[in-house]
Design a protein around this motif. Structure first.
Motif, PDB file in Angstrom:
ATOM      1  N   GLU A  21       0.824  -1.198   0.000  1.00  0.00           N
ATOM      2  CA  GLU A  21       0.000   0.000   0.000  1.00  0.00           C
ATOM      3  C   GLU A  21       0.867   1.261   0.000  1.00  0.00           C
ATOM      4  N   ASN A  22       1.902   1.257   0.806  1.00  0.00           N
ATOM      5  CA  ASN A  22       2.796   2.418   0.893  1.00  0.00           C
ATOM      6  C   ASN A  22       3.622   2.593  -0.380  1.00  0.00           C
ATOM      7  N   ALA A  23       4.006   1.475  -1.001  1.00  0.00           N
ATOM      8  CA  ALA A  23       4.834   1.548  -2.202  1.00  0.00           C
ATOM      9  C   ALA A  23       4.050   2.080  -3.395  1.00  0.00           C
ATOM     10  N   HIS A  24       2.755   1.860  -3.421  1.00  0.00           N
ATOM     11  CA  HIS A  24       1.952   2.239  -4.571  1.00  0.00           C
ATOM     12  C   HIS A  24       1.029   3.420  -4.284  1.00  0.00           C
ATOM     13  N   GLN A  25       1.500   4.340  -3.476  1.00  0.00           N
ATOM     14  CA  GLN A  25       0.716   5.548  -3.204  1.00  0.00           C
ATOM     15  C   GLN A  25       0.780   6.453  -4.428  1.00  0.00           C
ATOM     16  N   ALA A  26      -0.365   6.797  -4.944  1.00  0.00           N
ATOM     17  CA  ALA A  26      -0.427   7.694  -6.095  1.00  0.00           C
ATOM     18  C   ALA A  26      -0.362   9.140  -5.615  1.00  0.00           C
ATOM     19  N   LYS A  27       0.374   9.943  -6.358  1.00  0.00           N
ATOM     20  CA  LYS A  27       0.487  11.356  -6.015  1.00  0.00           C
ATOM     21  C   LYS A  27      -0.796  12.056  -6.441  1.00  0.00           C
ATOM     22  N   VAL A  28      -1.394  12.767  -5.543  1.00  0.00           N
ATOM     23  CA  VAL A  28      -2.611  13.509  -5.848  1.00  0.00           C
ATOM     24  C   VAL A  28      -2.207  14.836  -6.479  1.00  0.00           C
ATOM     25  N   PRO A  29      -2.701  15.106  -7.707  1.00  0.00           N
ATOM     26  CA  PRO A  29      -2.310  16.361  -8.363  1.00  0.00           C
ATOM     27  C   PRO A  29      -2.924  17.570  -7.659  1.00  0.00           C
ATOM     28  N   GLN A  30      -2.192  18.665  -7.722  1.00  0.00           N
ATOM     29  CA  GLN A  30      -2.662  19.914  -7.145  1.00  0.00           C
ATOM     30  C   GLN A  30      -3.721  20.538  -8.056  1.00  0.00           C
ATOM     31  N   GLN A  31      -4.486  21.453  -7.510  1.00  0.00           N
ATOM     32  CA  GLN A  31      -5.566  22.079  -8.265  1.00  0.00           C
ATOM     33  C   GLN A  31      -5.022  22.854  -9.467  1.00  0.00           C
ATOM     34  N   HIS A  32      -3.928  23.577  -9.293  1.00  0.00           N
ATOM     35  CA  HIS A  32      -3.387  24.358 -10.407  1.00  0.00           C
ATOM     36  C   HIS A  32      -2.885  23.452 -11.533  1.00  0.00           C
ATOM     37  N   GLU A  33      -2.372  22.267 -11.200  1.00  0.00           N
ATOM     38  CA  GLU A  33      -1.940  21.327 -12.234  1.00  0.00           C
ATOM     39  C   GLU A  33      -3.132  20.833 -13.042  1.00  0.00           C
ATOM     40  N   LEU A  34      -4.203  20.509 -12.353  1.00  0.00           N
ATOM     41  CA  LEU A  34      -5.421  20.057 -13.036  1.00  0.00           C
ATOM     42  C   LEU A  34      -5.994  21.157 -13.917  1.00  0.00           C
ATOM     43  N   MET A  35      -5.982  22.375 -13.418  1.00  0.00           N
ATOM     44  CA  MET A  35      -6.505  23.501 -14.189  1.00  0.00           C
ATOM     45  C   MET A  35      -5.653  23.749 -15.436  1.00  0.00           C
ATOM     46  N   ASN A  36      -4.324  23.608 -15.321  1.00  0.00           N
ATOM     47  CA  ASN A  36      -3.443  23.775 -16.478  1.00  0.00           C
ATOM     48  C   ASN A  36      -3.737  22.723 -17.543  1.00  0.00           C
ATOM     49  N   VAL A  37      -3.905  21.479 -17.120  1.00  0.00           N
ATOM     50  CA  VAL A  37      -4.202  20.396 -18.062  1.00  0.00           C
ATOM     51  C   VAL A  37      -5.553  20.643 -18.729  1.00  0.00           C
ATOM     52  N   LEU A  38      -6.540  21.052 -17.952  1.00  0.00           N
ATOM     53  CA  LEU A  38      -7.868  21.320 -18.495  1.00  0.00           C
ATOM     54  C   LEU A  38      -7.840  22.487 -19.480  1.00  0.00           C
ATOM     55  N   THR A  39      -7.123  23.539 -19.147  1.00  0.00           N
ATOM     56  CA  THR A  39      -7.015  24.698 -20.034  1.00  0.00           C
ATOM     57  C   THR A  39      -6.324  24.322 -21.339  1.00  0.00           C
ATOM     58  N   GLU A  40      -5.261  23.538 -21.241  1.00  0.00           N
ATOM     59  CA  GLU A  40      -4.547  23.095 -22.441  1.00  0.00           C
ATOM     60  C   GLU A  40      -5.456  22.237 -23.325  1.00  0.00           C
ATOM     61  N   PHE A  41      -6.219  21.342 -22.707  1.00  0.00           N
ATOM     62  CA  PHE A  41      -7.141  20.497 -23.461  1.00  0.00           C
ATOM     63  C   PHE A  41      -8.201  21.341 -24.162  1.00  0.00           C
ATOM     64  N   LYS A  42      -8.752  22.337 -23.449  1.00  0.00           N
ATOM     65  CA  LYS A  42      -9.771  23.207 -24.048  1.00  0.00           C
ATOM     66  C   LYS A  42      -9.194  23.985 -25.231  1.00  0.00           C
ATOM     67  N   ASN A  43      -7.971  24.478 -25.097  1.00  0.00           N
ATOM     68  CA  ASN A  43      -7.332  25.212 -26.190  1.00  0.00           C
ATOM     69  C   ASN A  43      -7.130  24.319 -27.413  1.00  0.00           C
ATOM     70  N   GLN A  44      -6.709  23.074 -27.179  1.00  0.00           N
ATOM     71  CA  GLN A  44      -6.522  22.145 -28.285  1.00  0.00           C
ATOM     72  C   GLN A  44      -7.848  21.855 -28.977  1.00  0.00           C
ATOM     73  N   ARG A  45      -8.904  21.664 -28.207  1.00  0.00           N
ATOM     74  CA  ARG A  45     -10.226  21.387 -28.787  1.00  0.00           C
ATOM     75  C   ARG A  45     -10.730  22.595 -29.570  1.00  0.00           C
ATOM     76  N   LYS A  46     -10.467  23.804 -29.060  1.00  0.00           N
ATOM     77  CA  LYS A  46     -10.910  25.020 -29.752  1.00  0.00           C
ATOM     78  C   LYS A  46     -10.182  25.152 -31.094  1.00  0.00           C
ATOM     79  N   LYS A  47      -8.869  24.872 -31.103  1.00  0.00           N
ATOM     80  CA  LYS A  47      -8.100  24.922 -32.338  1.00  0.00           C
ATOM     81  C   LYS A  47      -8.605  23.890 -33.340  1.00  0.00           C
ATOM     82  N   ALA A  48      -8.866  22.682 -32.849  1.00  0.00           N
ATOM     83  CA  ALA A  48      -9.366  21.622 -33.724  1.00  0.00           C
ATOM     84  C   ALA A  48     -10.732  21.988 -34.275  1.00  0.00           C
TER      85      ALA A  48
END
Length: 111
Positions: A21-48
């Motif tokens: 359990e300790n060896a396979h702890q997943a890192k929880v992403p921070q809110q700003h990281e999630l927002m950056n990924v979401l913004t990048e995805f939205k920009n790509q979809r808008k361009k497409a």
């Protein structure tokens, strides 16, 4: 004696489970990281979306122009449009293939 063995076995099993359990702890992403990924995805979809809309409008205009040329019985213009399309379609295909390869997208080459 059996009971002592079972308790020891359960204790070792629980210990091993905690290690896993300790060896396979997943890192929880921070809110700003999630927002950056979401913004990048939205920009790509808008361009497409813009690219697809442009291609749709150009295709519609080409069909309309072809219909107009045929209805006015202007074979020379119709032939020129056909020749230009035969030249530009492979160029567009190659450019789109290079663009997709640059984005590491899965492409369907028909093979």
């Amino acid at each position: 004696m059996k009971e002592g063995n079972e308790k020891e076995w359960v204790k070792r099993l629980m210990n091993d489970m905690k290690k896993l359990e300790n060896a396979h702890q997943a890192k929880v992403p921070q809110q700003h990281e999630l927002m950056n990924v979401l913004t990048e995805f939205k920009n790509q979809r808008k361009k497409a979306w813009k690219r697809e809309l442009t291609i749709f409008i150009l295709t519609a205009l080409t069909i309309l122009a072809t219909y107009f040329v045929v209805s006015l019985k202007m074979p020379a213009v119709f032939l020129w449009v056909q020749i230009l399309s035969i030249i530009t379609i492979p160029i567009i295909y190659i450019a789109e293939k290079k663009r997709r390869k640059g984005l590491n997208e899965v492409s369907d080459d028909g093979f």
